[in-house]
Design an enzyme around this catalytic site. Structure first.
Site, mmCIF file in Angstrom:
data_model
loop_
_atom_site.group_PDB
_atom_site.id
_atom_site.type_symbol
_atom_site.label_atom_id
_atom_site.label_comp_id
_atom_site.label_asym_id
_atom_site.label_seq_id
_atom_site.Cartn_x
_atom_site.Cartn_y
_atom_site.Cartn_z
ATOM 1 N N HIS A 307 0.856 -1.182 0.000
ATOM 2 C CA HIS A 307 0.000 0.000 0.000
ATOM 3 C C HIS A 307 0.890 1.229 0.000
ATOM 4 O O HIS A 307 1.930 1.233 0.634
ATOM 5 C CB HIS A 307 -0.897 -0.002 1.246
ATOM 6 C CG HIS A 307 -2.046 0.947 1.120
ATOM 7 N ND1 HIS A 307 -1.925 2.282 1.391
ATOM 8 C CD2 HIS A 307 -3.335 0.749 0.727
ATOM 9 C CE1 HIS A 307 -3.091 2.866 1.169
ATOM 10 N NE2 HIS A 307 -3.956 1.963 0.761
ATOM 11 N N ASP A 365 -7.991 -5.193 -0.019
ATOM 12 C CA ASP A 365 -8.502 -5.915 -1.184
ATOM 13 C C ASP A 365 -8.245 -7.398 -1.124
ATOM 14 O O ASP A 365 -8.917 -8.184 -1.784
ATOM 15 C CB ASP A 365 -7.866 -5.357 -2.463
ATOM 16 C CG ASP A 365 -8.325 -3.948 -2.715
ATOM 17 O OD1 ASP A 365 -9.531 -3.722 -2.631
ATOM 18 O OD2 ASP A 365 -7.476 -3.086 -2.967
HETATM 19 N N1 ACO Z 1 4.302 -7.493 -5.012
HETATM 20 C C1 ACO Z 1 5.655 -7.524 -5.138
HETATM 21 N N2 ACO Z 1 6.447 -6.451 -4.904
HETATM 22 C C2 ACO Z 1 5.855 -5.310 -4.541
HETATM 23 C C3 ACO Z 1 4.450 -5.197 -4.386
HETATM 24 C C4 ACO Z 1 3.677 -6.355 -4.621
HETATM 25 N N3 ACO Z 1 2.344 -6.324 -4.488
HETATM 26 N N4 ACO Z 1 4.125 -3.948 -4.013
HETATM 27 C C5 ACO Z 1 5.293 -3.267 -3.941
HETATM 28 N N5 ACO Z 1 6.338 -4.095 -4.258
HETATM 29 C C6 ACO Z 1 7.766 -3.755 -4.204
HETATM 30 C C7 ACO Z 1 8.185 -2.907 -5.395
HETATM 31 O O1 ACO Z 1 8.639 -3.705 -6.469
HETATM 32 C C8 ACO Z 1 9.281 -2.075 -4.783
HETATM 33 O O2 ACO Z 1 10.438 -2.865 -4.669
HETATM 34 P P1 ACO Z 1 11.915 -2.190 -4.816
HETATM 35 O O3 ACO Z 1 12.012 -1.212 -3.688
HETATM 36 O O4 ACO Z 1 12.854 -3.335 -4.732
HETATM 37 O O5 ACO Z 1 11.900 -1.508 -6.167
HETATM 38 C C9 ACO Z 1 8.797 -1.813 -3.349
HETATM 39 O O6 ACO Z 1 7.955 -2.943 -3.053
HETATM 40 C C10 ACO Z 1 8.020 -0.523 -3.200
HETATM 41 O O7 ACO Z 1 7.003 -0.506 -4.185
HETATM 42 P P2 ACO Z 1 6.359 0.820 -4.819
HETATM 43 O O8 ACO Z 1 5.765 0.471 -6.136
HETATM 44 O O9 ACO Z 1 7.385 1.924 -4.774
HETATM 45 O O10 ACO Z 1 5.260 1.136 -3.748
HETATM 46 P P3 ACO Z 1 4.056 2.100 -3.969
HETATM 47 O O11 ACO Z 1 3.768 2.669 -2.640
HETATM 48 O O12 ACO Z 1 4.291 3.078 -5.081
HETATM 49 O O13 ACO Z 1 2.908 1.110 -4.475
HETATM 50 C C11 ACO Z 1 0.969 -0.227 -4.587
HETATM 51 C C12 ACO Z 1 1.796 0.759 -3.748
HETATM 52 C C13 ACO Z 1 0.631 0.396 -5.965
HETATM 53 C C14 ACO Z 1 -0.341 -0.498 -3.862
HETATM 54 C C15 ACO Z 1 1.780 -1.543 -4.775
HETATM 55 O O14 ACO Z 1 2.118 -2.082 -3.504
HETATM 56 C C16 ACO Z 1 1.040 -2.581 -5.613
HETATM 57 O O15 ACO Z 1 1.117 -2.521 -6.848
HETATM 58 N N6 ACO Z 1 0.307 -3.546 -4.966
HETATM 59 C C17 ACO Z 1 -0.466 -4.528 -5.677
HETATM 60 C C18 ACO Z 1 -1.801 -3.923 -6.113
HETATM 61 C C19 ACO Z 1 -2.760 -3.720 -4.955
HETATM 62 O O16 ACO Z 1 -2.984 -4.614 -4.135
HETATM 63 N N7 ACO Z 1 -3.371 -2.521 -4.911
HETATM 64 C C20 ACO Z 1 -4.374 -2.191 -3.897
HETATM 65 C C21 ACO Z 1 -3.953 -1.033 -3.096
HETATM 66 S S1 ACO Z 1 -5.075 -0.782 -1.771
HETATM 67 C C22 ACO Z 1 -6.368 0.093 -2.418
HETATM 68 O O17 ACO Z 1 -6.306 0.731 -3.425
HETATM 69 C C23 ACO Z 1 -7.578 0.043 -1.614
#
Ligand code: ACO
Length: 439
Positions: A307, A365
């Site tokens: 998140h 979710d």
């Molecule tokens: N699976 C694997 N790796 C992940 C995931 C994931 N679900 N989420 C983040 N990471 C990793 C990234 O690759 C990154 O790794 P790095 O530092 O080695 O490059 C690190 O964790 C940070 O990720 P960011 O993308 O910078 O985090 P951000 O805060 O921008 O993204 C997000 C948040 C979009 C929710 C992301 O975690 C994601 O895509 N999750 C899956 C989709 C999801 O479940 N969305 C629902 C959100 S809740 C809602 O809207 C109610």
């Protein structure tokens, strides 16, 4: 507000002193609104990682501690002790209603649940295979074509009327999208039922048969609505505020919010969770999926994990984890294969260094998808349900913005890195010009 200031030094010279405003909780902010006027620089913050876009009194989140509060009330308390319409009252007006206010509010919402009969012709124009979110984007924005008496955003009574209409009509529009997709007749709302039960009735009853549902399932649905009702300045809420800042009518603004919510990085994730679990197919394949999620050369991400704000357990996920087990007990579905896969995924991810170090916990979710599935809600309706719940948050935030005298049209600036000024070349000379620049 305090008299503290921050000084920005550019090229070694103190260039601008900026006021600091204290929050009642959480980070204070530095007011950079005069930055450009006094220094000629813009600030740069893609994705708004460090930017507060507005002042708000509605919802507070502490992502590190895993706290979510609506108007000061803890989300777990509201989910356990309140109900969705009380929470709507709280978000809209700032206070939980007393008995009289509660009766009045329930009455007002109940008597706005029907939609204009003409709307069914709009639905009939869509292909049956249309995604319900595609229909919702259009249908909600189209309410502005039907309810002209609540479009004047500068009239308080009209703002109130449009707020009630949107909250009340969303479940009706959502259930119509589902009924249309399966070729069943639309079911009218039933004023004797609660908000959550009425939605289930419009989804699953037919003209030939009533829908009977256990109070435990209705209560779980009500909880889901409470947990999704608001989440401060997330992508869809910011979209609603930005659209509304130009003076656009509230129905159009909520339509824009629904479009933003649809994305898989936001509200579309609950649908993506189920697709992912189905793709995994068997508990034995979970570790392979975890491996893929960690591979930087693979765009695959574990849906329902991580998140932008919560770097701790999502407090909504804690409530839902419990609720998920209650629903499965009630329906006798504990051996549901997808749930087994989900629990194994959760267990491994919570122990795995990659997820632990990045503070990637299951989000709301992750569990909501499983509960909806157990309830028999079709996957394509999951994000629509999110939209039903979030409508009150969007409306409350939109109203707060309209009523704030500081509000200006939202107009971000940019870091321009495109071409400098060029001379126009007539079409017949462009080939030669391209060859010259390639040489
Ligand atoms: N699976 C694997 N790796 C992940 C995931 C994931 N679900 N989420 C983040 N990471 C990793 C990234 O690759 C990154 O790794 P790095 O530092 O080695 O490059 C690190 O964790 C940070 O990720 P960011 O993308 O910078 O985090 P951000 O805060 O921008 O993204 C997000 C948040 C979009 C929710 C992301 O975690 C994601 O895509 N999750 C899956 C989709 C999801 O479940 N969305 C629902 C959100 S809740 C809602 O809207 C109610």
């Amino acid at each position: 507000m305090t008299h503290r200031t921050a000084t920005l030094t550019i090229d070694g010279k103190p260039s601008i002193e900026m006021p600091i405003y204290d929050a009642s909780e959480g980070p204070s902010v530095i007011d950079i609104s005069k930055l450009y006027g006094q220094t000629g620089y813009f600030s740069y913050d893609p994705g708004f990682l460090s930017t507060a876009s507005c002042e708000s009194k509605i919802t507070y989140i502490d992502g590190d501690k895993g706290i979510l509060r609506y108007r000061g009330y803890d989300i777990a308390d509201l989910a356990e002790k309140s109900n969705f319409l009380e929470v709507c009252h709280l978000l809209l007006y700032g206070e939980l209603p007393d008995q009289k206010e509660r009766d009045q509010f329930e009455h007002d919402i109940t008597y706005h649940t029907m939609v204009h009969e003409q709307l069914q012709f709009l639905y009939r124009g869509f292909p049956r295979r249309a995604h319900p979110m595609a229909i919702m984007v259009g249908a909600v924005a189209s309410l502005s074509a039907f309810y002209h008496d609540s479009l004047n955003i500068y009239d308080e009574k009209q703002r109130e009327l449009s707020a009630l209409r949107m909250i009340a009509k969303m479940p009706t529009l959502a259930a119509m999208a589902y009924k249309y997709s399966i070729g069943q007749p639309f079911i009218y709302p039933n004023n004797e039922l609660s908000f959550a039960e009425n939605f289930l009735h419009m989804m699953f009853a037919t003209p030939c048969e009533k829908y009977k549902v256990s109070p435990k399932i209705v209560s779980a649905m009500d909880k889901l609505l409470i947990l999704h009702a608001d989440h401060e300045q997330n992508a869809s809420t910011s979209t609603v505020r930005l659209a509304g800042s130009s003076g656009a009518n509230p129905f159009a603004c909520i339509g824009a919010g629904i479009a933003s919510l649809w994305g898989p990085a936001h509200g579309g994730a609950n649908e993506a969770v189920i697709s992912m679990l189905e793709e995994i197919g068997d508990v034995s394949k979970v570790s392979e999926c975890i491996k893929r999620a960690k591979d930087k050369n693979d765009p695959f991400r574990l849906m329902g994990f991580g998140h932008r704000v919560y770097k701790n357990y999502d407090p909504r996920a804690s409530v839902l984890k419990e609720s998920c087990h209650e629903v499965l007990d009630e329906l006798g579905m504990h051996n549901e294969p997808l749930l087994k896969i989900a629990l194994e995924l959760e267990r491994i991810a919570l122990e795995d260094d990659y997820f632990v170090q990045r503070k990637l916990y299951p989000n709301v979710d992750f569990y909501s998808g499983i509960i909806y599935r157990a309830m028999g809600i079709p996957t394509q309706i999951y994000t629509v349900l999110f939209a039903i719940a979030r409508t009150v948050g969007w409306v409350a935030q939109w109203r707060e913005m309209i009523e704030d005298p500081q509000t200006k049209i939202g107009r971000p600036r940019q870091l321009f890195t495109g071409s400098a000024s060029r001379e126009f070349v007539p079409v017949e000379k462009r080939g030669a010009a391209k060859a010259r620049s390639a040489a």
